[in-house]
Design a protein around this motif. Sequence first.
Motif, PDB file in Angstrom:
ATOM      1  N   LYS A  75      48.865  77.346 -55.581  1.00 41.94           N
ATOM      2  CA  LYS A  75      47.885  76.254 -55.670  1.00 41.94           C
ATOM      3  C   LYS A  75      46.967  76.249 -54.449  1.00 41.94           C
ATOM      4  O   LYS A  75      45.769  76.015 -54.564  1.00 41.94           O
ATOM      5  CB  LYS A  75      48.599  74.916 -55.810  1.00 41.94           C
ATOM      6  CG  LYS A  75      49.211  74.709 -57.176  1.00 41.94           C
ATOM      7  CD  LYS A  75      49.964  73.405 -57.257  1.00 41.94           C
ATOM      8  CE  LYS A  75      50.696  73.304 -58.581  1.00 41.94           C
ATOM      9  NZ  LYS A  75      51.555  72.122 -58.645  1.00 41.94           N
ATOM     10  N   LYS A  76      47.530  76.525 -53.272  1.00 41.32           N
ATOM     11  CA  LYS A  76      46.728  76.574 -52.046  1.00 41.32           C
ATOM     12  C   LYS A  76      45.723  77.728 -52.111  1.00 41.32           C
ATOM     13  O   LYS A  76      44.557  77.572 -51.758  1.00 41.32           O
ATOM     14  CB  LYS A  76      47.648  76.734 -50.837  1.00 41.32           C
ATOM     15  CG  LYS A  76      46.937  76.720 -49.521  1.00 41.32           C
ATOM     16  CD  LYS A  76      47.927  76.810 -48.374  1.00 41.32           C
ATOM     17  CE  LYS A  76      47.212  76.849 -47.041  1.00 41.32           C
ATOM     18  NZ  LYS A  76      48.152  76.952 -45.924  1.00 41.32           N
ATOM     19  N   ILE A  77      46.172  78.893 -52.581  1.00 38.13           N
ATOM     20  CA  ILE A  77      45.274  80.044 -52.713  1.00 38.13           C
ATOM     21  C   ILE A  77      44.173  79.743 -53.725  1.00 38.13           C
ATOM     22  O   ILE A  77      43.001  80.053 -53.496  1.00 38.13           O
ATOM     23  CB  ILE A  77      46.077  81.302 -53.123  1.00 38.13           C
ATOM     24  CG1 ILE A  77      46.973  81.742 -51.960  1.00 38.13           C
ATOM     25  CG2 ILE A  77      45.147  82.440 -53.545  1.00 38.13           C
ATOM     26  CD1 ILE A  77      48.004  82.785 -52.341  1.00 38.13           C
ATOM     27  N   GLU A  78      44.544  79.112 -54.836  1.00 40.65           N
ATOM     28  CA  GLU A  78      43.551  78.761 -55.855  1.00 40.65           C
ATOM     29  C   GLU A  78      42.486  77.829 -55.271  1.00 40.65           C
ATOM     30  O   GLU A  78      41.290  78.021 -55.486  1.00 40.65           O
ATOM     31  CB  GLU A  78      44.238  78.102 -57.050  1.00 40.65           C
ATOM     32  CG  GLU A  78      43.269  77.707 -58.151  1.00 40.65           C
ATOM     33  CD  GLU A  78      43.952  76.999 -59.304  1.00 40.65           C
ATOM     34  OE1 GLU A  78      43.480  77.158 -60.436  1.00 40.65           O
ATOM     35  OE2 GLU A  78      44.934  76.271 -59.075  1.00 40.65           O
ATOM     36  N   LYS A  79      42.922  76.845 -54.502  1.00 42.20           N
ATOM     37  CA  LYS A  79      41.976  75.907 -53.885  1.00 42.20           C
ATOM     38  C   LYS A  79      41.060  76.643 -52.909  1.00 42.20           C
ATOM     39  O   LYS A  79      39.849  76.412 -52.892  1.00 42.20           O
ATOM     40  CB  LYS A  79      42.739  74.802 -53.159  1.00 42.20           C
ATOM     41  CG  LYS A  79      41.863  73.727 -52.590  1.00 42.20           C
ATOM     42  CD  LYS A  79      42.687  72.616 -51.969  1.00 42.20           C
ATOM     43  CE  LYS A  79      41.784  71.541 -51.396  1.00 42.20           C
ATOM     44  NZ  LYS A  79      42.543  70.454 -50.797  1.00 42.20           N
ATOM     45  N   ASN A  80      41.618  77.565 -52.111  1.00 36.75           N
ATOM     46  CA  ASN A  80      40.805  78.349 -51.180  1.00 36.75           C
ATOM     47  C   ASN A  80      39.779  79.201 -51.921  1.00 36.75           C
ATOM     48  O   ASN A  80      38.633  79.316 -51.489  1.00 36.75           O
ATOM     49  CB  ASN A  80      41.690  79.240 -50.297  1.00 36.75           C
ATOM     50  CG  ASN A  80      42.478  78.446 -49.283  1.00 36.75           C
ATOM     51  OD1 ASN A  80      42.172  77.290 -48.990  1.00 36.75           O
ATOM     52  ND2 ASN A  80      43.518  79.060 -48.758  1.00 36.75           N
ATOM     53  N   LEU A  81      40.191  79.811 -53.044  1.00 36.08           N
ATOM     54  CA  LEU A  81      39.252  80.612 -53.846  1.00 36.08           C
ATOM     55  C   LEU A  81      38.128  79.763 -54.405  1.00 36.08           C
ATOM     56  O   LEU A  81      36.955  80.151 -54.361  1.00 36.08           O
ATOM     57  CB  LEU A  81      40.000  81.314 -54.990  1.00 36.08           C
ATOM     58  CG  LEU A  81      40.858  82.489 -54.613  1.00 36.08           C
ATOM     59  CD1 LEU A  81      41.714  82.927 -55.802  1.00 36.08           C
ATOM     60  CD2 LEU A  81      40.006  83.647 -54.130  1.00 36.08           C
ATOM     61  N   GLU A  82      38.478  78.583 -54.932  1.00 32.84           N
ATOM     62  CA  GLU A  82      37.461  77.691 -55.478  1.00 32.84           C
ATOM     63  C   GLU A  82      36.475  77.273 -54.397  1.00 32.84           C
ATOM     64  O   GLU A  82      35.259  77.254 -54.624  1.00 32.84           O
ATOM     65  CB  GLU A  82      38.117  76.461 -56.111  1.00 32.84           C
ATOM     66  CG  GLU A  82      38.831  76.767 -57.406  1.00 32.84           C
ATOM     67  CD  GLU A  82      39.628  75.579 -57.935  1.00 32.84           C
ATOM     68  OE1 GLU A  82      39.713  74.532 -57.254  1.00 32.84           O
ATOM     69  OE2 GLU A  82      40.186  75.715 -59.039  1.00 32.84           O
ATOM     70  N   ASN A  83      36.995  76.946 -53.201  1.00 28.68           N
ATOM     71  CA  ASN A  83      36.113  76.534 -52.111  1.00 28.68           C
ATOM     72  C   ASN A  83      35.229  77.671 -51.645  1.00 28.68           C
ATOM     73  O   ASN A  83      34.055  77.462 -51.342  1.00 28.68           O
ATOM     74  CB  ASN A  83      36.948  75.994 -50.938  1.00 28.68           C
ATOM     75  CG  ASN A  83      37.574  74.653 -51.247  1.00 28.68           C
ATOM     76  OD1 ASN A  83      37.110  73.926 -52.121  1.00 28.68           O
ATOM     77  ND2 ASN A  83      38.630  74.317 -50.547  1.00 28.68           N
ATOM     78  N   SER A  84      35.760  78.893 -51.599  1.00 24.28           N
ATOM     79  CA  SER A  84      34.943  80.024 -51.151  1.00 24.28           C
ATOM     80  C   SER A  84      33.878  80.379 -52.193  1.00 24.28           C
ATOM     81  O   SER A  84      32.798  80.826 -51.833  1.00 24.28           O
ATOM     82  CB  SER A  84      35.826  81.237 -50.844  1.00 24.28           C
ATOM     83  OG  SER A  84      36.390  81.771 -52.017  1.00 24.28           O
ATOM     84  N   GLN A  85      34.165  80.159 -53.469  1.00 21.36           N
ATOM     85  CA  GLN A  85      33.182  80.468 -54.512  1.00 21.36           C
ATOM     86  C   GLN A  85      32.073  79.426 -54.550  1.00 21.36           C
ATOM     87  O   GLN A  85      30.963  79.719 -54.968  1.00 21.36           O
ATOM     88  CB  GLN A  85      33.874  80.576 -55.868  1.00 21.36           C
ATOM     89  CG  GLN A  85      34.742  81.819 -55.957  1.00 21.36           C
ATOM     90  CD  GLN A  85      35.573  81.879 -57.219  1.00 21.36           C
ATOM     91  OE1 GLN A  85      35.675  80.905 -57.960  1.00 21.36           O
ATOM     92  NE2 GLN A  85      36.212  83.009 -57.451  1.00 21.36           N
TER      93      GLN A  85
END
Length: 88
Positions: A75-85
């Motif tokens: 979930k943390k990685i997913e949130k980081n990916l969403e923020n970077s995109q």
Amino acid sequence: MSNKPTEKPKAEIEVQQSQIPTFYVNFTGVAQSNYEITFTMGRIKEASDEKVKIDGATSIIMSVEYFKTFAKLIKKIEKNLENSQKGE
């Protein structure tokens, strides 16, 4: 960053890559019991409406408690990916 008195200090993790196999997967199946979660992962070799053939499958089995920790990391990685995109 300071540790709170109740927190354990974070240990350094050293991974020797030569000992860890690496796989590319585009298929993941999941099974669960009361005690463990099993991921079966592999590459789709052939697919039709009737059958999907998986090549190079491997299984990863973990306890339910470890799975909960793993899920938090995902979930943390997913949130980081969403923020970077969002910044693109």
